[in-house]
Design a protein around this motif. Structure first.
Motif, PDB file in Angstrom:
ATOM      1  N   PHE A 103      28.212  87.399  79.372  1.00  0.00           N
ATOM      2  CA  PHE A 103      29.384  87.004  80.153  1.00  0.00           C
ATOM      3  C   PHE A 103      29.020  86.803  81.626  1.00  0.00           C
ATOM      4  CE2 PHE A 103      32.125  88.386  76.627  1.00  0.00           C
ATOM      5  CZ  PHE A 103      33.156  87.471  76.721  1.00  0.00           C
ATOM      6  N   MET A 104      28.261  87.740  82.173  1.00  0.00           N
ATOM      7  CA  MET A 104      27.941  87.690  83.603  1.00  0.00           C
ATOM      8  C   MET A 104      26.998  86.544  83.959  1.00  0.00           C
ATOM      9  SD  MET A 104      27.736  91.702  84.783  1.00  0.00           S
ATOM     10  CE  MET A 104      26.607  92.230  83.484  1.00  0.00           C
ATOM     11  N   THR A 105      26.205  86.085  82.992  1.00  0.00           N
ATOM     12  CA  THR A 105      25.293  84.964  83.250  1.00  0.00           C
ATOM     13  C   THR A 105      25.921  83.627  82.861  1.00  0.00           C
ATOM     14  OG1 THR A 105      24.238  85.334  81.089  1.00  0.00           O
ATOM     15  CG2 THR A 105      23.217  86.373  83.014  1.00  0.00           C
ATOM     16  N   ARG A 106      27.201  83.620  82.640  1.00  0.00           N
ATOM     17  CA  ARG A 106      27.952  82.399  82.313  1.00  0.00           C
ATOM     18  C   ARG A 106      27.412  81.735  81.051  1.00  0.00           C
ATOM     19  NH1 ARG A 106      28.276  78.488  87.207  1.00  0.00           N
ATOM     20  NH2 ARG A 106      30.006  77.672  85.966  1.00  0.00           N
ATOM     21  N   SER A 107      27.064  82.560  80.077  1.00  0.00           N
ATOM     22  CA  SER A 107      26.577  82.056  78.794  1.00  0.00           C
ATOM     23  C   SER A 107      27.668  82.038  77.734  1.00  0.00           C
ATOM     24  CB  SER A 107      25.403  82.923  78.308  1.00  0.00           C
ATOM     25  OG  SER A 107      24.338  82.883  79.224  1.00  0.00           O
ATOM     26  N   VAL A 108      28.906  82.361  78.142  1.00  0.00           N
ATOM     27  CA  VAL A 108      30.038  82.367  77.215  1.00  0.00           C
ATOM     28  C   VAL A 108      31.190  81.581  77.832  1.00  0.00           C
ATOM     29  CG1 VAL A 108      31.652  83.778  75.890  1.00  0.00           C
ATOM     30  CG2 VAL A 108      29.372  84.676  76.427  1.00  0.00           C
ATOM     31  N   ASP A 109      31.727  80.641  77.071  1.00  0.00           N
ATOM     32  CA  ASP A 109      32.927  79.906  77.489  1.00  0.00           C
ATOM     33  C   ASP A 109      34.099  80.241  76.576  1.00  0.00           C
ATOM     34  OD1 ASP A 109      32.144  77.211  79.458  1.00  0.00           O
ATOM     35  OD2 ASP A 109      30.534  78.356  78.543  1.00  0.00           O
ATOM     36  N   VAL A 110      33.833  80.203  75.266  1.00  0.00           N
ATOM     37  CA  VAL A 110      34.864  80.512  74.271  1.00  0.00           C
ATOM     38  C   VAL A 110      34.417  81.758  73.507  1.00  0.00           C
ATOM     39  CG1 VAL A 110      36.106  79.692  72.240  1.00  0.00           C
ATOM     40  CG2 VAL A 110      35.560  78.103  74.096  1.00  0.00           C
ATOM     41  N   PHE A 111      35.353  82.715  73.376  1.00  0.00           N
ATOM     42  CA  PHE A 111      35.005  84.025  72.834  1.00  0.00           C
ATOM     43  C   PHE A 111      35.883  84.380  71.641  1.00  0.00           C
ATOM     44  CE2 PHE A 111      35.671  88.738  73.112  1.00  0.00           C
ATOM     45  CZ  PHE A 111      34.395  89.116  72.712  1.00  0.00           C
TER      46      PHE A 111
END
Length: 245
Positions: free
Chosen positions: A145-153
């Motif tokens: 999440f912190m490395t912006r590797s997730v958009d849709v969860f």
């Protein structure tokens, strides 16, 4: 006649060598072709091994590296957005690689040969267990999440609320059209963010959803939402709309 006495001061006269003497002949310099033709089969094999084998291998390796670099940079892809599905429980999972989203990317003007979806669907976690394996899983999820590797969860509702409560998810009302919010108003998962005390519409509970069934990730209910700090809000919104249509 008497015997001629030896003169100790006598020195024999030195004569010059003839022009045809070997001393004056230049050594014959043979070409590699001539050397090769004079060798026996056994000598040729040894000659090749000693003088050409490593050179040949070196050239071949150099060509391989050049071709590899050309292919690597020609086909290099970047991650355009991320999808994470935690605690999947499906028996027949179909969405197992980024290529599963190629059609979606093409429909939204993205070249899947150059840009891919960062997909994570194999993380399992019990946030209340305290076991080291669950601690490691939680750290992994937080890092993504912190490395912006997730958009849709995607997640089961219990863990979804944990993530929403610690401010990892956005209020979907800020991104989705009003008609979708109204359509799913009875399935909105409301969560209070611990840091701000604000209650947000963190996600939507999916019941018998066709898109989720196609992925094979979950056999039962699941909640879907959007990550804070998305890499591509436009694509994340488009995917949410496709899931909820």
């Amino acid at each position: 006649m008497g015997e001629r006495k030896r003169d100790d001061n006598y020195r024999p006269v030195k004569t010059a060598l003839g022009e045809d003497s070997d001393f004056y002949q230049k050594p014959e310099i043979k070409t590699e072709k001539q050397k090769w033709s004079e060798l026996s089969k056994k000598q040729k094999r040894r000659y090749f091994r000693d003088y050409y084998l490593w050179k040949t291998l070196g050239v071949a390796l150099g060509v391989f590296i050049v071709v590899f670099l050309i292919i690597h940079f020609a086909t290099k892809t970047t991650m355009v957005m991320g999808v994470m599905a935690v605690n999947t429980d499906g028996d027949h999972i179909e969405a197992t690689s980024p290529d599963y989203f190629n059609d979606f990317l093409e429909e939204n003007g993205v070249n899947p040969k150059k840009e891919k979806v960062n997909l994570n669907y194999t993380i399992w976690i019990d946030p209340n267990s305290g076991e080291s394996v669950d601690t490691t899983s939680l750290e992994t999820i937080q890092t993504l999440f912190m490395t912006r590797s997730v958009d849709v969860f995607f997640s089961d509702e219990t863990f979804f609320k944990c993530m929403a409560g610690t401010d990892y998810l956005v209020d979907i009302r800020d991104y989705l059209p009003e008609e979708l919010i109204e359509k799913y108003q009875d399935d909105i998962v409301w969560t209070e963010v611990e840091e701000t005390g604000e209650t947000i519409a963190a996600g939507i509970r999916l019941r018998d959803n066709a898109w989720v069934k196609a992925t094979g990730w979950y056999d039962g209910e699941v909640v879907v939402g959007m990550a804070d700090g998305m890499k591509s809000p436009e694509l994340a919104t488009a995917l949410m709309e496709e899931i909820l249509k």
